[in-house]
Write a protein that holds these residues in place. Structure first.
Motif, PDB file in Angstrom:
ATOM      1  N   ARG A   6     -17.100 -12.009 -37.623  1.00  0.00           N
ATOM      2  CA  ARG A   6     -17.140 -13.523 -37.983  1.00  0.00           C
ATOM      3  C   ARG A   6     -18.381 -13.523 -38.610  1.00  0.00           C
ATOM      4  N   TYR A   9     -17.979 -12.414 -42.232  1.00  0.00           N
ATOM      5  CA  TYR A   9     -16.838 -13.487 -43.018  1.00  0.00           C
ATOM      6  C   TYR A   9     -17.799 -14.596 -43.334  1.00  0.00           C
ATOM      7  N   GLN A  12     -18.595 -15.039 -46.924  1.00  0.00           N
ATOM      8  CA  GLN A  12     -17.213 -15.117 -47.734  1.00  0.00           C
ATOM      9  C   GLN A  12     -16.827 -16.593 -47.527  1.00  0.00           C
ATOM     10  N   VAL A  15     -18.482 -18.716 -49.823  1.00  0.00           N
ATOM     11  CA  VAL A  15     -18.074 -18.618 -51.211  1.00  0.00           C
ATOM     12  C   VAL A  15     -16.792 -19.404 -51.709  1.00  0.00           C
ATOM     13  N   LEU A  16     -16.027 -19.061 -50.471  1.00  0.00           N
ATOM     14  CA  LEU A  16     -14.517 -19.735 -50.690  1.00  0.00           C
ATOM     15  C   LEU A  16     -14.583 -21.237 -50.722  1.00  0.00           C
ATOM     16  N   ASP A  17     -15.722 -21.747 -49.801  1.00  0.00           N
ATOM     17  CA  ASP A  17     -15.540 -23.230 -50.124  1.00  0.00           C
ATOM     18  C   ASP A  17     -16.245 -23.723 -51.442  1.00  0.00           C
ATOM     19  N   GLU A  19     -16.018 -22.380 -54.233  1.00  0.00           N
ATOM     20  CA  GLU A  19     -14.763 -22.067 -55.152  1.00  0.00           C
ATOM     21  C   GLU A  19     -13.785 -23.107 -54.987  1.00  0.00           C
ATOM     22  N   SER A 678     -15.723 -23.395 -41.348  1.00  0.00           N
ATOM     23  CA  SER A 678     -14.437 -23.438 -41.376  1.00  0.00           C
ATOM     24  C   SER A 678     -13.725 -23.899 -40.091  1.00  0.00           C
TER      25      SER A 678
ATOM     26  N   ARG B 516      -6.126 -20.625 -44.962  1.00  0.00           N
ATOM     27  CA  ARG B 516      -6.354 -21.610 -46.148  1.00  0.00           C
ATOM     28  C   ARG B 516      -5.319 -21.913 -46.896  1.00  0.00           C
ATOM     29  N   TYR B 521      -7.375 -21.159 -52.857  1.00  0.00           N
ATOM     30  CA  TYR B 521      -8.204 -20.049 -52.614  1.00  0.00           C
ATOM     31  C   TYR B 521      -7.552 -18.700 -53.068  1.00  0.00           C
ATOM     32  N   GLN B 523      -8.398 -15.743 -52.591  1.00  0.00           N
ATOM     33  CA  GLN B 523      -8.517 -14.322 -51.713  1.00  0.00           C
ATOM     34  C   GLN B 523      -7.417 -14.507 -50.504  1.00  0.00           C
TER      35      GLN B 523
END
Lengths: 704, 704
Positions: A6, A9, A12, A15-17, A19, A678, B516, B521, B523
């Protein structure tokens, strides 16, 4: 190991958020306009990929592929059965619409033919419908009341009503409002607004039709008792009418009452027989047709009209009438009624159409249905029909007698045409009381809907409230105003439901990353030092204040008190500093001691209260959207709790919610997206890592 | 390892679910009544633990602890400053309310004293308020129009208005509506309905006050130009008035116009100076007081009234008037206006009160505020005051000049009392145009609110729509009707927002249990064979149909087609069977071969389409509640997809949603709670285990 995974992650995710939000920001320009989105979502339900002509005139696509072997026999039997039903119902519902019976026959012919060409539902039986007819009746009797057609009769020396002129005017009014409602339907269909019907939820429609049925019954009492009460319009008119009927009931025409009772009893018995034998009979006994034939023959033989003063149908012109352009000057008065008619007619037709479509595995196109109904009504209006929809009882017969396509409807129209051209005139002696009896007996389906109330009481009480409110509003204010009020009420219930959320503190199911309300599950344990708070509903203006209050109450943190205590201490310290400064000025010889006291005071004040949690996790997964009040509330919570040393983080925000937070100015140089997590578990892990740091450094990160 | 842990948990979760639901079922009886829940949640915001007397009469709790040393000087300066502001504002707002100026002074005295005793906000300055006054003006001019007081003047041989009688009647009307609105407020406070104000969201209040400011300006134009346009009432009256003013502008009284221009320019200059010097001045220059003193002196010396026909304030009786019971016969006409006044007055006062409370770390009790305002208004009504609220500008002065408690308000009332008793009469020569100028200049704060529109455009466009709609509705329909329409609109936006959700397919972030939206996203990866679907909004009648359509569209599964294909095959098979049976009868000698073909056909038909997913996971975590339509939709989806061999499972249901599903009849002997999963990941693991089983047994579990 899970936790390490976790933590790995966690980066990661950030970054996802970022983007995701940027991608959305790019998209947001294109999807801002509400109108556009409405249209977009409407488009989902009406794919226009197929060729326009075939789409707009469905008959061209299905008739060439019509399999005579498979469908013809069923459609023929079904068409004749339905046609036979249309005759008495058409005449009866014309009474409801307060126009001469023959116009009910026209209304069972032209619109049905048009729908055959443009409609997409194979099983619904278009034609006259009790609820629509009673709405038309309300309009015609309001715009062309009896009082407008009084004339002095020199023979009897009393004022009588010029029935011919009145009926002609009423037909004009009915045709005009029908034409206009058709135009509304076409318009709504063209702009792909088929989705408006979604506001007519099932409890609302059922409550509404039940309420309208009460209006239907009351409006027919005069024919049953053979009395002539005044016509009332506007709110509460139903109550006035009932009172007047009670008052006039002593003037009952006995002949009419006998006819009524006999026909009601007869109809009920044969209908019950029909239901009992339904499996053995290939087609149901045409009980209504039999009733009007028998009644007509008896009335003609016994001469009921002259001997007993029984009101009969009167002149029925044979043949069709030429088209007449609707009286445009009436449109202004009728615009509201026309809109109500168009929505109700469409709502009934589409909901019934969908039921059959689901049962037989085909599709009804909601926008094409709107256009088909609109054309039926507007063309019908030109031919002096009144507004139609589809009737539940006829549709059931059409389906059960083997009707498989719209051809059955077209055949029923042919039956009506034959009757109108040659047979109709034979029914001139039919007592109106028999038609009223047919109406009553046809309403038993709607009366059964009262059983919805106990059923909804068990399943969903808010929906029961919607049902009851719709029923009561429809009965009290007439069907048109009642519909608007009911839709308003059913929309309000959404607010009620989201305004009274359940607030809960969440705890961890030990050994997992699942968080559940502490109050509801015994196994869950609260995470020490972390308050996890969730509201069951979205956060917006109507419940933002309650959210704050509930958070304070559940977490047991009285910010106001803590803040004011802090402020008082601050003030005390300032005074103390001033005093010390004065003192220092006075006795300049020993400057160390006051300064040291000062420092000690500050340290005591700022140390966070050990009974307070270190962090609050607001789980926003049930939040659908945030308005400015919602964003402000969250910002306020973040700031207020931050001021007393408690970090506030958010978890489970949907992309749209992050977007709302961003555009609403939730983030700034102090509050960054690092407070978004998340899942609850991520947020809790973050808070726990903070606590560990506090262990090393002695005070929370955000505490200034 | 993580997955094993999860699988082990899976059983635990089911147990949890069952228990949770049962616990809830027990609770549900006690929390069913909507009313009760309303009251419960209202109670959160108004804790009644402290002694009732102290709670109901807050002055008893804070006055004994009043620290003279800390507060007295600030309160004194602040009280005098505010009192000096109350004088011109009171007289000016009396013009708005269409009553003689002295009643504005009364309204700045009695209610303020009452609030001192019962109010809980320390910083708001109660008294006359432009928006309330213009609403009162609408009422008085509607109920007591000029036309009712025409009398024939024998001297000039023309009809003139009996101003004395008219004003007396208007004062009666204003007092009655004020009294009634006070009663409403007390009533709302007693039943703890303080939360009604939550419907007045910030964009709504700001749009509303801006719209009301336009009404205020238009209503004062007649004094600025010295003209007498007709009074219009009802919707669009503002437009008619503006047109009439344009038409009458040629009859402008030049003297009045000059007075207006001079005083507006003077006021603006000194106000700007005030703002510029605000840090250097201990108290702001009492610009309005100076304006009326200078104007009165000039008017008296130059004799503006007789020489130039400038309209002046006229007789101001000195001293107070005895209390008069309000005219109860007027209540019937005023009930709607009174309700609107009570809501607006409370809404303004509580929102301002909360701002100061937050700033200074104390608490305002919303229900006690309602009672305090209600008492102020109802007692005020008896003393012929008009309805009051609190004014932003005065409250700012009260705070900035050092006012710390309600004592400042009480002192301002004393100032007004002195003026009323001895000084008021001196202002009889004051031109009304100067009062109008004071009103304009006081509205600049509200005019600044136009800047909200671009700000909201950037932050939240739906809220911008609320602002604009409220503004336009308030301008077009007057403040009373406009308020109702605006609240209706702002409630509708909630429907819009939930009616246009984003539908998305979710995919797994590789190596984690996070899911997600695939579209947002890069990924994330879709889980093979499993469709994970989520709507961003709750599922209820207004979007149930769209939910179904979006699921079909996003998953690419056309149920209708598959089902109808299946039905056709079924029919074919039946025909085939019949044929075979006939054949079998015919050639009884060889019975094996037809039977075998039969079996082969069935097997070919039933094998699931390999392109279809095996399972659908509906993530319901954003769902706040389910109504019957929502439950039916889910049941329909479960059944329809089940029919074509796709298992449908639900994840992330809140406890309330599970409750709704249960009472709505979602579960039966076939559909059990085993289709509920706590998280998406659990559901996906379940579906994957199913798929593995399918690998062994060759067909999906649910496919019949």
């Amino acid at each position: 190991m899970m936790e390490r995974k976790r933590a790995g992650y966690s980066v990661q995710r950030d970054v996802l958020d970022e983007e995701g939000v940027e991608e959305m920001a790019e998209k947001s320009d294109s999807k801002t306009s509400l109108c556009e989105r409405v249209r977009q979502s409407a488009r989902i339900s009406g794919p226009r990929a197929r060729s326009c002509l075939l789409g707009c005139v469905p008959v061209l696509s299905w008739l060439p592929r019509y399999s005579i072997r498979e469908n013809a026999l069923g459609d023929l039997i079904s068409g004749i059965s339905v046609g036979i039903m249309q005759l008495p119902q058409g005449m009866a519902y014309a009474l409801l619409a307060a126009v001469p019976p023959v116009f009910g026959l026209y209304s069972s012919f032209y619109p049905v033919l048009i729908y055959f060409i443009f409609g997409t539902s194979k099983h619904i039986s278009l034609g006259t419908y009790a609820v629509m007819s009673v709405m038309i009746g309300g309009v015609t009797e309001r715009v062309a009341p009896d009082s407008d057609f009084m004339m002095w009769d020199n023979v009897t020396n009393s004022s009588i009503i010029d029935i011919t002129a009145r009926d002609a005017e009423r037909v004009r009014v009915a045709a005009a409002v029908t034409f206009l409602s058709g135009l509304f339907q076409i318009l709504l269909g063209l702009v792909q607004f088929g989705f408006v019907v979604t506001y007519l939820s099932e409890p609302l429609v059922r409550g509404y039709t039940t309420g309208a049925a009460i209006h239907v019954i009351v409006s027919q009492l005069k024919y049953t008792f053979g009395i002539s009460p005044n016509r009332y319009s506007g709110p509460f008119s139903l109550i006035y009418t009932v009172l007047e009927v009670f008052y006039l009931v002593q003037e009952t025409n006995i002949g009419t009452l006998v006819v009524s009772i006999v026909s009601i009893v007869g109809l009920i018995i044969v209908k019950e027989l029909n239901a009992y034998l339904s499996k053995k009979l290939p087609v149901p006994i045409p009980v209504e047709l039999l009733a009007i034939i028998i009644a007509t023959v008896i009335s003609w033989q016994v001469n009921l009209e002259e001997k007993y003063g029984v009101d009969v149908v009167g002149e029925i012109p044979s043949g069709l009438q030429p088209p007449v352009l609707p009286t445009a000057s009436l449109f202004g008065q009728l615009i509201g009624d026309a809109f109500a008619l168009s929505v109700v007619g469409y709502g009934i037709a589409i909901s019934l159409g969908r039921i059959f479509a689901l049962k037989y595995g085909y599709k009804v196109d909601s926008n094409q249905e709107l256009i088909a109904l609109g054309l039926s009504n507007s063309v019908g209006g030109v031919f002096q029909c009144f507004a139609i929809s589809c009737s539940m009882s006829r549709s059931m017969v059409q389906e059960s007698t083997g009707g498989k396509t719209q051809v059955a409807g077209a055949l029923s129209a042919v039956v009506i045409l034959i009757i109108t051209l040659w047979i109709g005139t034979l029914f001139e002696d039919l007592p109106k009381a028999v038609l009223a009896a047919i109406i009553y007996v046809n309403l038993h389906g709607m009366m059964k809907q009262f059983m919805d109330v106990p059923a909804l009481w068990r399943t969903n009480r808010v929906d029961m409230m919607v049902w009851l409110a719709t029923f009561i509003l429809t009965v009290l204010f007439n069907p048109d105003l009642g519909l608007a009020a009911s839709i308003g009420f059913s929309i309000l219930t959404v607010i009620f439901r989201t305004q009274l959320p359940t607030y809960s503190l969440l705890g961890q199911v030990p050994g997992t990353d699942i968080y559940r309300p502490v109050e509801e599950y015994k196994q869950v344990r609260q995470v020490p030092g972390v308050v996890i708070f969730r509201s069951s509903a979205t956060l917006y203006f109507a419940n933002a204040e309650m959210y704050q209050d509930a958070l304070a109450q559940k977490s047991g943190i009285d910010i106001t008190k803590i803040l004011s205590a802090k402020k008082k201490l601050e003030a005390k310290r300032k005074r103390h500093e001033k005093k010390e400064a004065k003192k220092a000025k006075k006795d300049k010889e020993e400057p160390e001691s006051p300064e040291r006291t000062d420092i000690v005071t500050i340290e005591v004040d700022d140390r966070p209260d050990p009974s307070l949690p270190r962090a609050i996790v607001l789980d926003l997964s049930p939040v659908n959207f945030l308005d400015t009040v919602g964003v402000k509330t969250l910002r306020g919570i973040h700031k207020d709790y931050g001021d007393i040393g408690i970090e506030v983080v958010l978890s489970g925000c949907q992309t749209g919610v992050v977007e709302n937070l961003q555009s609403g100015g939730f983030f700034n140089d102090k509050v960054t997206k690092s407070c978004l997590f998340s899942t609850i578990h991520d947020a809790v892990l973050h808070c726990q890592s903070l606590q560990n740091k506090q262990g090393y450094f002695g005070r929370p990160r955000l505490c200034k």
